[in-house]
Design an enzyme around this catalytic site. Structure first.
Site, PDB file in Angstrom:
ATOM      1  N   GLY A   1       1.662   1.788  10.859  1.00 41.64           N
ATOM      2  CA  GLY A   1       2.609   2.899  10.825  1.00 41.64           C
ATOM      3  C   GLY A   1       3.212   3.256  12.165  1.00 41.64           C
ATOM      4  O   GLY A   1       3.821   4.313  12.311  1.00 41.64           O
TER       5      GLY A   1
ATOM      6  N   SER B   1       2.905  -2.490  10.386  1.00 41.86           N
ATOM      7  CA  SER B   1       4.325  -2.415  10.759  1.00 41.86           C
ATOM      8  C   SER B   1       5.144  -3.657  10.415  1.00 41.86           C
ATOM      9  O   SER B   1       6.087  -4.003  11.142  1.00 41.86           O
ATOM     10  CB  SER B   1       4.463  -2.068  12.249  1.00 41.86           C
ATOM     11  OG  SER B   1       3.945  -0.769  12.483  1.00 41.86           O
TER      12      SER B   1
ATOM     13  N   LYS C   1       0.042   4.222  -0.330  1.00 42.98           N
ATOM     14  CA  LYS C   1      -0.661   5.408   0.213  1.00 42.98           C
ATOM     15  C   LYS C   1      -0.418   6.603  -0.711  1.00 42.98           C
ATOM     16  O   LYS C   1      -0.299   6.403  -1.922  1.00 42.98           O
ATOM     17  CB  LYS C   1      -0.222   5.692   1.649  1.00 42.98           C
ATOM     18  CG  LYS C   1      -0.231   4.427   2.507  1.00 42.98           C
ATOM     19  CD  LYS C   1      -0.156   4.688   3.969  1.00 42.98           C
ATOM     20  CE  LYS C   1      -0.027   3.363   4.713  1.00 42.98           C
ATOM     21  NZ  LYS C   1      -0.287   3.460   6.111  1.00 42.98           N
TER      22      LYS C   1
ATOM     23  N   GLY D   1       2.541  -1.224   4.325  1.00 46.19           N
ATOM     24  CA  GLY D   1       2.557   0.190   3.963  1.00 46.19           C
ATOM     25  C   GLY D   1       3.982   0.682   3.809  1.00 46.19           C
ATOM     26  O   GLY D   1       4.635   0.475   2.784  1.00 46.19           O
ATOM     27  N   GLY D   2       4.501   1.327   4.850  1.00 46.29           N
ATOM     28  CA  GLY D   2       5.822   1.973   4.818  1.00 46.29           C
ATOM     29  C   GLY D   2       6.933   1.156   4.170  1.00 46.29           C
ATOM     30  O   GLY D   2       7.644   1.643   3.292  1.00 46.29           O
TER      31      GLY D   2
ATOM     32  N   HIS E   1      -9.879   0.694   4.524  1.00 43.86           N
ATOM     33  CA  HIS E   1      -8.624   0.941   5.241  1.00 43.86           C
ATOM     34  C   HIS E   1      -8.905   1.874   6.424  1.00 43.86           C
ATOM     35  O   HIS E   1      -9.705   2.803   6.320  1.00 43.86           O
ATOM     36  CB  HIS E   1      -7.588   1.564   4.301  1.00 43.86           C
ATOM     37  CG  HIS E   1      -6.211   1.568   4.882  1.00 43.86           C
ATOM     38  ND1 HIS E   1      -5.813   2.510   5.804  1.00 43.86           N
ATOM     39  CD2 HIS E   1      -5.154   0.733   4.705  1.00 43.86           C
ATOM     40  CE1 HIS E   1      -4.556   2.243   6.157  1.00 43.86           C
ATOM     41  NE2 HIS E   1      -4.141   1.178   5.507  1.00 43.86           N
TER      42      HIS E   1
ATOM     43  N   ASN F   1       0.868  -1.177   0.000  1.00 42.96           N
ATOM     44  CA  ASN F   1       0.000   0.000   0.000  1.00 42.96           C
ATOM     45  C   ASN F   1       0.907   1.230   0.000  1.00 42.96           C
ATOM     46  O   ASN F   1       1.481   1.582   1.023  1.00 42.96           O
ATOM     47  CB  ASN F   1      -0.900  -0.017   1.246  1.00 42.96           C
ATOM     48  CG  ASN F   1      -1.791   1.214   1.324  1.00 42.96           C
ATOM     49  OD1 ASN F   1      -1.872   1.989   0.372  1.00 42.96           O
ATOM     50  ND2 ASN F   1      -2.447   1.398   2.463  1.00 42.96           N
TER      51      ASN F   1
ATOM     52  N   GLU G   1      -5.947  -5.577  10.093  1.00 39.77           N
ATOM     53  CA  GLU G   1      -4.985  -4.511  10.374  1.00 39.77           C
ATOM     54  C   GLU G   1      -5.384  -3.781  11.659  1.00 39.77           C
ATOM     55  O   GLU G   1      -6.202  -2.851  11.622  1.00 39.77           O
ATOM     56  CB  GLU G   1      -4.969  -3.504   9.219  1.00 39.77           C
ATOM     57  CG  GLU G   1      -4.535  -4.086   7.900  1.00 39.77           C
ATOM     58  CD  GLU G   1      -3.843  -3.043   7.025  1.00 39.77           C
ATOM     59  OE1 GLU G   1      -2.693  -3.260   6.649  1.00 39.77           O
ATOM     60  OE2 GLU G   1      -4.458  -2.000   6.749  1.00 39.77           O
TER      61      GLU G   1
ATOM     62  N   GLU H   1      -7.323   4.257   7.638  1.00 37.36           N
ATOM     63  CA  GLU H   1      -7.088   5.693   7.372  1.00 37.36           C
ATOM     64  C   GLU H   1      -8.295   6.317   6.686  1.00 37.36           C
ATOM     65  O   GLU H   1      -8.591   7.495   6.893  1.00 37.36           O
ATOM     66  CB  GLU H   1      -5.809   5.871   6.534  1.00 37.36           C
ATOM     67  CG  GLU H   1      -4.566   5.635   7.379  1.00 37.36           C
ATOM     68  CD  GLU H   1      -3.322   5.272   6.586  1.00 37.36           C
ATOM     69  OE1 GLU H   1      -3.308   5.422   5.355  1.00 37.36           O
ATOM     70  OE2 GLU H   1      -2.352   4.812   7.226  1.00 37.36           O
TER      71      GLU H   1
HETATM   72  C1  PEP Z   1      -1.198  -0.092   5.935  1.00 34.96           C
HETATM   73  O1  PEP Z   1      -1.302   1.113   5.846  1.00 34.96           O
HETATM   74  O2  PEP Z   1      -2.037  -0.848   5.435  1.00 34.96           O
HETATM   75  C2  PEP Z   1      -0.038  -0.616   6.667  1.00 34.96           C
HETATM   76  C3  PEP Z   1      -0.018  -1.891   6.981  1.00 34.96           C
HETATM   77  O3  PEP Z   1       0.941   0.299   6.969  1.00 34.96           O
HETATM   78  P1  PEP Z   1       2.355  -0.003   7.696  1.00 34.96           P
HETATM   79  O4  PEP Z   1       2.922  -1.255   7.086  1.00 34.96           O
HETATM   80  O5  PEP Z   1       3.182   1.196   7.383  1.00 34.96           O
HETATM   81  O6  PEP Z   1       2.080  -0.175   9.136  1.00 34.96           O
END
Ligand code: PEP
Length: 259
Positions: free
Chosen positions: A172, A212, A11, A233-234, A94, A9, A166, A96
């Site tokens: 994050g 994470s 973002k 994500g990151g 999601h 992702n 999640e 967010e």
């Molecule tokens: C996400 O935004 O779906 C996610 C899992 O982010 P991160 O891996 O950065 O925690």
């Protein structure tokens, strides 16, 4: 046996040319990998990414869509527009979007129904906040999110649903749940699906974890029993790191040993 899915992702990161650069590095690193790979990228790079991944084992997802078929919704993008472009999947629900854009379970459900109708795989995100976990409300939250989110979804459409568990507090933050928390919550999700459909149907649904995950902890998380992959994500923003994570979720890593 269920497939393994590792999904990125991005973002609101990466310009079109940056996505192109990313793919130049990433695609050779995952060539021939049996794990299903989905990159969820910004709308502005979908066309480029679809073209560049055409001959690869990588699928492309959007990060959002509108729940309506078409009409006066300035700035919005429909499911048909995405599938018409060649997009394979879309992220729905999601955290967010739930928290920053007030997306409700009802809206998430409408998006899922619309996405399925247009032939998109729906990456359906669910998960509790820290307050909810601390107050033993995780199961209650998941029951609500899943029963509302999958309302009117037929059993034969579940092959196009990927559940991404999640926990909001893990996204994050650099904090991941304990192994037992992930494994137990995946079981809870499968039980919810069993009570909505039946055991045989629930057994085939893809359930992944996100929050994470990085190129180090993926080695352990990739082996968790009952877990069919991950949403990242990151750490997905760097092609080398993400390729390492993909390789931690090899289909055989979760195969149960025969006695
Ligand atoms: C996400 O935004 O779906 C996610 C899992 O982010 P991160 O891996 O950065 O925690």
């Amino acid at each position: 046996m269920r497939n393994k899915y590792v999904m990125a992702n991005f973002k609101m990161n990466k310009s079109d040319s940056e996505v192109e650069e990313y793919l130049k590095t990433f695609l050779p690193l995952v060539e021939g990998n049996e794990t299903k790979i989905i990159l969820s990228i910004p709308f502005t790079s979908l066309k480029t990414a679809i073209e560049k991944t055409k001959k690869s084992n990588v699928m492309i997802a959007a990060q959002n869509m509108n729940e309506n078929e078409k009409g006066a919704y300035t700035g919005e993008v429909s499911a048909d527009m995405l599938s018409g472009l060649g997009v394979d999947a879309v992220i729905v629900g999601h955290s967010e979007r739930r928290s920053n854009f007030n997306e409700t379970d009802e809206l998430v459900n409408k998006k899922i129904l619309r996405g399925l109708k247009s032939g998109l795989i729906c990456i359906f995100c669910v998960g509790e906040t820290m307050y909810e976990r601390k107050n033993q409300m995780t199961e209650q939250v998941l029951v609500r999110q899943i029963t509302e989110g999958l309302k009117s979804v037929y059993a034969n459409e579940l092959k196009n649903i990927i559940i991404a568990y999640e926990p909001v507090w893990a996204i994050g933050t650099g904090v991941t749940p304990m192994d037992v928390e992930i494994v137990e919550t995946v079981k809870v999700i499968r039980n919810i699906l069993t009570s909505m459909y039946d055991e045989k149907i629930a057994k085939d649904v893809i359930i992944t974890y996100g929050g994470s995950i990085n190129e180090v902890n993926c080695k352990e998380i990739g082996k968790f029993e009952g877990l069919d992959g991950a949403l990242i994500g990151g750490a997905s923003l760097m092609p080398e790191k993400f390729a390492k994570i993909v390789s931690a979720f090899k289909p055989k890593a979760c195969r149960k040993k025969k006695d």
